[in-house]
Design an enzyme around this catalytic site. Sequence first.
Site, PDB file in Angstrom:
ATOM      1  N   HIS A   1      23.905  74.281 -28.621  1.00 21.99           N
ATOM      2  CA  HIS A   1      25.013  75.244 -28.716  1.00 21.99           C
ATOM      3  C   HIS A   1      25.164  75.851 -30.101  1.00 21.99           C
ATOM      4  O   HIS A   1      25.910  76.797 -30.273  1.00 21.99           O
ATOM      5  CB  HIS A   1      26.329  74.593 -28.288  1.00 21.99           C
TER       6      HIS A   1
HETATM    7  C1  UD1 Z   1      32.605  74.923 -32.021  1.00 18.55           C
HETATM    8  C2  UD1 Z   1      32.482  74.421 -33.449  1.00 18.55           C
HETATM    9  C3  UD1 Z   1      31.297  73.447 -33.543  1.00 18.55           C
HETATM   10  C4  UD1 Z   1      31.401  72.349 -32.494  1.00 18.55           C
HETATM   11  C5  UD1 Z   1      31.520  73.008 -31.117  1.00 18.55           C
HETATM   12  C6  UD1 Z   1      31.621  71.976 -30.017  1.00 18.55           C
HETATM   13  C7  UD1 Z   1      33.192  76.046 -35.168  1.00 18.55           C
HETATM   14  C8  UD1 Z   1      32.724  76.963 -36.223  1.00 18.55           C
HETATM   15  N1  UD1 Z   1      32.239  75.500 -34.380  1.00 18.55           N
HETATM   16  O1  UD1 Z   1      31.442  75.688 -31.750  1.00 18.55           O
HETATM   17  O2  UD1 Z   1      31.292  72.867 -34.820  1.00 18.55           O
HETATM   18  O3  UD1 Z   1      30.238  71.560 -32.543  1.00 18.55           O
HETATM   19  O4  UD1 Z   1      32.683  73.827 -31.119  1.00 18.55           O
HETATM   20  O5  UD1 Z   1      31.543  72.568 -28.758  1.00 18.55           O
HETATM   21  O6  UD1 Z   1      34.359  75.820 -35.044  1.00 18.55           O
HETATM   22  N2  UD1 Z   1      33.558  79.880 -25.525  1.00 18.55           N
HETATM   23  C9  UD1 Z   1      33.862  79.889 -24.187  1.00 18.55           C
HETATM   24  N3  UD1 Z   1      34.793  79.006 -23.733  1.00 18.55           N
HETATM   25  C10 UD1 Z   1      35.426  78.147 -24.546  1.00 18.55           C
HETATM   26  C11 UD1 Z   1      35.107  78.154 -25.928  1.00 18.55           C
HETATM   27  C12 UD1 Z   1      34.175  79.032 -26.391  1.00 18.55           C
HETATM   28  O7  UD1 Z   1      33.322  80.663 -23.415  1.00 18.55           O
HETATM   29  O8  UD1 Z   1      36.252  77.356 -24.076  1.00 18.55           O
HETATM   30  C13 UD1 Z   1      32.571  80.822 -26.033  1.00 18.55           C
HETATM   31  C14 UD1 Z   1      33.227  81.830 -26.937  1.00 18.55           C
HETATM   32  O9  UD1 Z   1      33.526  82.968 -26.254  1.00 18.55           O
HETATM   33  C15 UD1 Z   1      32.225  82.058 -28.020  1.00 18.55           C
HETATM   34  C16 UD1 Z   1      31.373  80.816 -28.022  1.00 18.55           C
HETATM   35  O10 UD1 Z   1      31.652  80.098 -26.845  1.00 18.55           O
HETATM   36  O11 UD1 Z   1      31.390  83.133 -27.717  1.00 18.55           O
HETATM   37  C17 UD1 Z   1      31.557  80.000 -29.255  1.00 18.55           C
HETATM   38  O12 UD1 Z   1      32.816  79.336 -29.268  1.00 18.55           O
HETATM   39  P1  UD1 Z   1      33.466  78.800 -30.649  1.00 18.55           P
HETATM   40  O13 UD1 Z   1      34.663  77.995 -30.359  1.00 18.55           O
HETATM   41  O14 UD1 Z   1      33.614  79.926 -31.584  1.00 18.55           O
HETATM   42  O15 UD1 Z   1      32.356  77.873 -31.265  1.00 18.55           O
HETATM   43  P2  UD1 Z   1      31.441  76.772 -30.589  1.00 18.55           P
HETATM   44  O16 UD1 Z   1      30.085  77.326 -30.482  1.00 18.55           O
HETATM   45  O17 UD1 Z   1      32.045  76.190 -29.360  1.00 18.55           O
END
Ligand code: UD1
Length: 368
Positions: A217
């Site tokens: 991820h």
């Molecule tokens: C975040 C953390 C990472 C952790 C990970 C665990 C930061 C910078 N990163 O990364 O350290 O290891 O969580 O999972 O805080 N999205 C969804 N549904 C959700 C959440 C996110 O679809 O419930 C999508 C968002 O639209 C986005 C992507 O996933 O495009 C990234 O989500 P984000 O929370 O920004 O970071 P993670 O990659 O989950």
Amino acid sequence: MSRASPRIDWSPVKIVSAVGARPQFVKLAPIAEAAAAAGVEHVIVHTGQHYDPMLSDVFFDDLHIPAPDVHLGVGSGSHGVQTGAMLAALDGVFDAEQPDWVLVYGDTNSTVAAALSAVKLHIPVAHLEAGLRSFNRRMPEEHNRVLTDHAADLLLAPTDVAAEHLAAEGLASRTVVVGDVMTDVLFKVRDEVAARISPLVAQLGVMPGEHYVATIHRAENTDDPNRLAQITDALAELDRPVILLAHPRLVAKAASNGISLTRGALLAHPPLAYPDLVAALLSCGGVVTDSGGLQKEAFLLRVPCTTLRTETEWVETVQLGWNVLPQQIADIAPAVARPRPAATDAAPYGDGQAATRVLEELLARVDA
Ligand code: UD1
């Protein structure tokens, strides 16, 4: 805040836990339990960084965490937009709550937002999982860790190595080693699911010990389409089925770049709830991941791990031979197929009692 004698009656002590992303809910579980046992008022603030039920609600349900007292519903966005929205919303929450401590967890955007909001309001802030370093400044989590550690009043380090990093940055006087709270919850859940059949074995018909569990991820692996294509090609060619527990970020990036996550040995599967994940780890032959938590969970369950990153914060897993970081795509298959490492009874992540120690450290620093 001071190091004065602890209060006799803890009931007026108030701790606010600020969380928002999946790994933080796992860390919150033993803290919520220890806070309840200590009789402190524990207020849970969920930023809403993770909002998919499989990344959020199932953790509260399965790990018996009380529902959040405050939910900010911030959701996705660029780092600045997401972090800024949290900051703006947290100011009002912390100001209204006036806790003895704000407790922040790990290294996500929710962590740094809560630390910054609290420190500017002169509310004592403690950082759980302080001192981890990858020394890779391209990782968003590395900025979040460094900024949070330097803002926080109390640094709760999981390991001696983490404490050494903090000392090297001049932060030794604020540091205490408490052990790793993820170990607390993992050991408990492991014992609860010991008799349970792996959901992957039950649903997909893969053989126990004869398949791998994978997660990808991190931005550095998902956001460059060439890199993502190379990684998935390598996994698709492995010698056994690879069940890829696909995070929404991975699903979105793969779809937008026309990369299939189910081909060859590779089989995409939705993320698992925590007890199911532990049951799946106990039945698999190896883990391939870029997650920090999963590297450690694999080690603690003595499952060989291959980590798709150039470095790791959990160096003990590598030193003890249970984690290998292939530096080139061509190195992935030999790393995954390597012989099982030598058995070890080393316990660098503590004894499963870290959360109790966290509460003791917080309470010892509240004025009478
Ligand atoms: C975040 C953390 C990472 C952790 C990970 C665990 C930061 C910078 N990163 O990364 O350290 O290891 O969580 O999972 O805080 N999205 C969804 N549904 C959700 C959440 C996110 O679809 O419930 C999508 C968002 O639209 C986005 C992507 O996933 O495009 C990234 O989500 P984000 O929370 O920004 O970071 P993670 O990659 O989950």
